[in-house]
Design an enzyme around this catalytic site. Structure first.
Site, PDB file in Angstrom:
ATOM      1  N   SER A 190      -9.338  -0.535   7.616  1.00  0.00           N
ATOM      2  CA  SER A 190      -9.106  -0.624   6.161  1.00  0.00           C
ATOM      3  C   SER A 190      -8.358  -1.729   5.802  1.00  0.00           C
ATOM      4  O   SER A 190      -7.946  -1.803   4.348  1.00  0.00           O
ATOM      5  CB  SER A 190      -7.720   0.844   6.007  1.00  0.00           C
ATOM      6  OG  SER A 190      -8.727   1.925   5.923  1.00  0.00           O
ATOM      7  N   SER A 221      -9.404   1.794   3.196  1.00  0.00           N
ATOM      8  CA  SER A 221      -8.814   2.347   2.223  1.00  0.00           C
ATOM      9  C   SER A 221      -7.596   1.718   1.549  1.00  0.00           C
ATOM     10  O   SER A 221      -7.042   2.071   0.524  1.00  0.00           O
ATOM     11  CB  SER A 221      -7.966   3.525   3.005  1.00  0.00           C
ATOM     12  OG  SER A 221      -7.039   3.049   3.912  1.00  0.00           O
ATOM     13  N   LYS A 250       0.887  -1.076  -0.046  1.00  0.00           N
ATOM     14  CA  LYS A 250       0.048   0.101   0.058  1.00  0.00           C
ATOM     15  C   LYS A 250       0.988   1.232   0.023  1.00  0.00           C
ATOM     16  O   LYS A 250       2.086   1.268   0.578  1.00  0.00           O
ATOM     17  CB  LYS A 250      -0.847  -0.009   1.120  1.00  0.00           C
ATOM     18  CG  LYS A 250      -1.731   1.117   1.400  1.00  0.00           C
ATOM     19  CD  LYS A 250      -2.822   1.073   2.546  1.00  0.00           C
ATOM     20  CE  LYS A 250      -3.857   2.097   2.770  1.00  0.00           C
ATOM     21  NZ  LYS A 250      -4.665   1.967   3.802  1.00  0.00           N
TER      22      LYS A 250
HETATM   23  N1  GLN Z   1     -12.871   3.914   6.836  1.00  0.00           N
HETATM   24  C1  GLN Z   1     -12.406   4.279   7.870  1.00  0.00           C
HETATM   25  C2  GLN Z   1     -11.960   5.822   7.618  1.00  0.00           C
HETATM   26  O1  GLN Z   1     -12.480   6.280   6.863  1.00  0.00           O
HETATM   27  C3  GLN Z   1     -11.373   3.509   8.257  1.00  0.00           C
HETATM   28  C4  GLN Z   1      -9.939   3.957   7.456  1.00  0.00           C
HETATM   29  C5  GLN Z   1      -8.710   3.253   7.823  1.00  0.00           C
HETATM   30  O2  GLN Z   1      -8.695   2.186   8.446  1.00  0.00           O
HETATM   31  N2  GLN Z   1      -7.383   3.715   7.301  1.00  0.00           N
HETATM   32  O3  GLN Z   1     -11.409   6.496   8.591  1.00  0.00           O
END
Ligand code: GLN
Length: 487
Positions: free
Chosen positions: A179, A155, A80
């Site tokens: 994420s 994400s 990532k």
């Molecule tokens: N979907 C969550 C957010 O938007 C988690 C994102 C993540 O775990 N980086 O913050």
């Protein structure tokens, strides 16, 4: 040799160790597959062909010279783009890092490369890991390999889509509120968020430092365990990294799950899980019961407040972490501006996307002097109550199970105009980050042809129990062996 594309990490290591395939052949086959599938999926921001082949050849030379094959010898890896690799751009899915090249490599990546993994590409992501669909990437949305009209989750959507599309057997993601687990569920792969402190955050671009964790995605629990062995452990360069020694996760899988108790927070599940998704979850519980696990009901009374708590804590920390992108120290700077203040403002306006700006504003507000007690401080108190809920639940069970998400993958564009709907996607995943506990998502079947996930949560530093349950489940089911249509 038949193509190594689609083989597990365990199998690729065996092919390389036995001399049936060279690391270069494995890397080349995967890079060709990336070139063929990427136009449909858009999982990567940068394929790293030249570097991958060079590293593969170097490892082949070492092995030919008699070096013992390391545990991930020749295993293709997608990273990532929130993790640094020395000298290569880290974009974090944002324009504000344009031109930035880190002078060092993240510990998580270095550990896997030292174990023989070959990085074949850097994966697309929501900008600064803020999002649940990868649509917040400043560069492009990634598509779900099961249905290109749908999101892969986020994400770490690029990482999950890459593994589902067989671009690599293994990927690294980061998980602040789900994420790793949510995109793993929506793409039909396995994702592990380790205990807070289990994996070094050195070289991980910070979103919310008290919640962020790095973790692996793969198609099987066996492969996740193999990667976790190389990934976990203390790092003196991350002061929040735990001293706790990491066990041999692959070895732990041999124990089987008999006798483990699974806690199900029944009253919380009533909160609006789509019917078919809930049905797949119930079938998974029945399978686990068949494997010798006992299912018990547990109460986690403060979980309905988890989303509100998370979106205060995470935005507060983000507003502070993202203050460093000022046009002076990293990446982008606006070409023309009158004075320093104007340059800061214009650079940030130009460099950040709408969701990142929304979070900075929310977080700054929550921390501002008049509102700190009402929002940030109160959120911290609720966070403690959520952690205690889990401590209490883990007196009655060893693992807590929920669906990973309330629904299968939604359509691209479906939630982009409604941030609150997007935030609700995280209802089952954020509690683990708030409590600092480990979470595993694994494929548990299809809903309308789209994968959904079973989430298992464990006591701090007890990833092994999650992996034991997960491995037993995968021995009894074949959901993880299903392949999305790749052409
Ligand atoms: N979907 C969550 C957010 O938007 C988690 C994102 C993540 O775990 N980086 O913050």
């Amino acid at each position: 040799m038949s193509s190594p594309v689609g083989a597990s990490a365990t199998e690729i290591r065996r092919l390389v160790a036995s001399g049936e395939a060279s690391c270069e052949e494995v890397a080349r086959a995967h890079l060709d597959h990336v070139a063929a599938t990427e136009p449909r999926v858009d999982a990567l921001l940068a394929p790293l062909g030249e570097r991958a082949l060079e590293r593969a050849r170097a490892l082949d030379d070492k092995l030919a010279g008699g070096t013992a094959p390391p545990p991930l010898a020749g295993v293709p890896l997608v990273v990532k783009d929130v993790l640094h690799i020395e000298g290569l751009p880290t974009t974090c899915g944002s324009r504000i890092l344009e031109g930035y090249r880190p002078p060092y490599t993240a510990t998580a990546v270095a550990r896997l490369e030292n174990a023989g993994a070959i990085v074949v590409g850097k994966a697309n992501m929501d900008e600064f890991a803020m999002g649940s669909s990868t649509e917040n990437s400043a560069f492009k949305p990634t598509r779900n390999p099961w249905d290109p009209a749908r999101v892969p989750g986020g994400s770490s959507g690029g990482s999950a889509a890459a593994v589902a599309a067989r671009m690599a057997p293994v990927a690294l993601g980061s998980d602040t509120g789900g994420s790793i687990r949510q995109p793993a569920a929506l793409c039909g792969v396995v994702g592990l968020k380790p205990t807070y402190g289990r994996v070094s955050r050195y070289g991980l671009v910070a979103f919310a430092s008290s919640l962020d964790q790095v973790g692996p995605l793969a198609r099987s629990v066996d492969d996740v365990a193999l990667v976790a062995n190389a990934l976990c452990g203390h790092d003196p360069r991350d002061s929040t990294s735990a001293a706790e020694p990491a066990p041999d996760f692959s070895g732990a899988l041999k124990a089987g799950p008999e006798g483990l108790r699974i806690g199900v927070p029944e009253s919380f599940l009533a909160e609006g899980v789509e019917t078919e998704t809930l049905a797949r979850f119930r079938e998974a519980l029945a399978t686990l019961e068949g494997a010798g696990l006992r299912v018990v009901d547990v109460e986690l009374p403060h979980l309905p407040h988890a989303i509100a708590t998370y979106y205060l804590v995470a935005t507060a920390e983000a507003s502070s972490n993202l203050a460093r992108y000022d046009g002076v120290r990293y990446g982008l700077r606006t070409p023309e501006s009158g004075d320093l203040r104007e340059m800061y403002g214009q650079t940030r306006d130009l460099g950040f996307g709408p969701e990142v700006k929304r979070r900075i504003v929310l977080g700054t507000f929550a921390l501002s002097s008049g509102y700190y007690d009402a929002y940030y401080l109160r959120a911290q108190k609720v966070r403690t109550l959520i952690r205690r809920d889990f401590e209490k639940a883990f007196e009655a069970c060893d693992v807590v199970a929920t669906p990973t998400t309330p629904t299968p993958a939604f359509r691209l564009g479906e939630k982009t105009d409604d941030p609150l709907q997007m935030y609700l996607e995280d209802i089952f995943t954020v509690p683990a980050n708030l409590a600092g506990i480990p979470g595993l998502s694994l494929p548990c079947g299809l809903v309308g042809g789209l994968p959904v996930g079973l989430q298992l949560l464990g006591r701090p530093f007890d990833e092994a129990s999650l992996l034991r349950c997960g491995a037993a489940y995968q021995r009894l089911t074949d959901h993880h062996e299903r392949t999305p249509p790749l052409t």
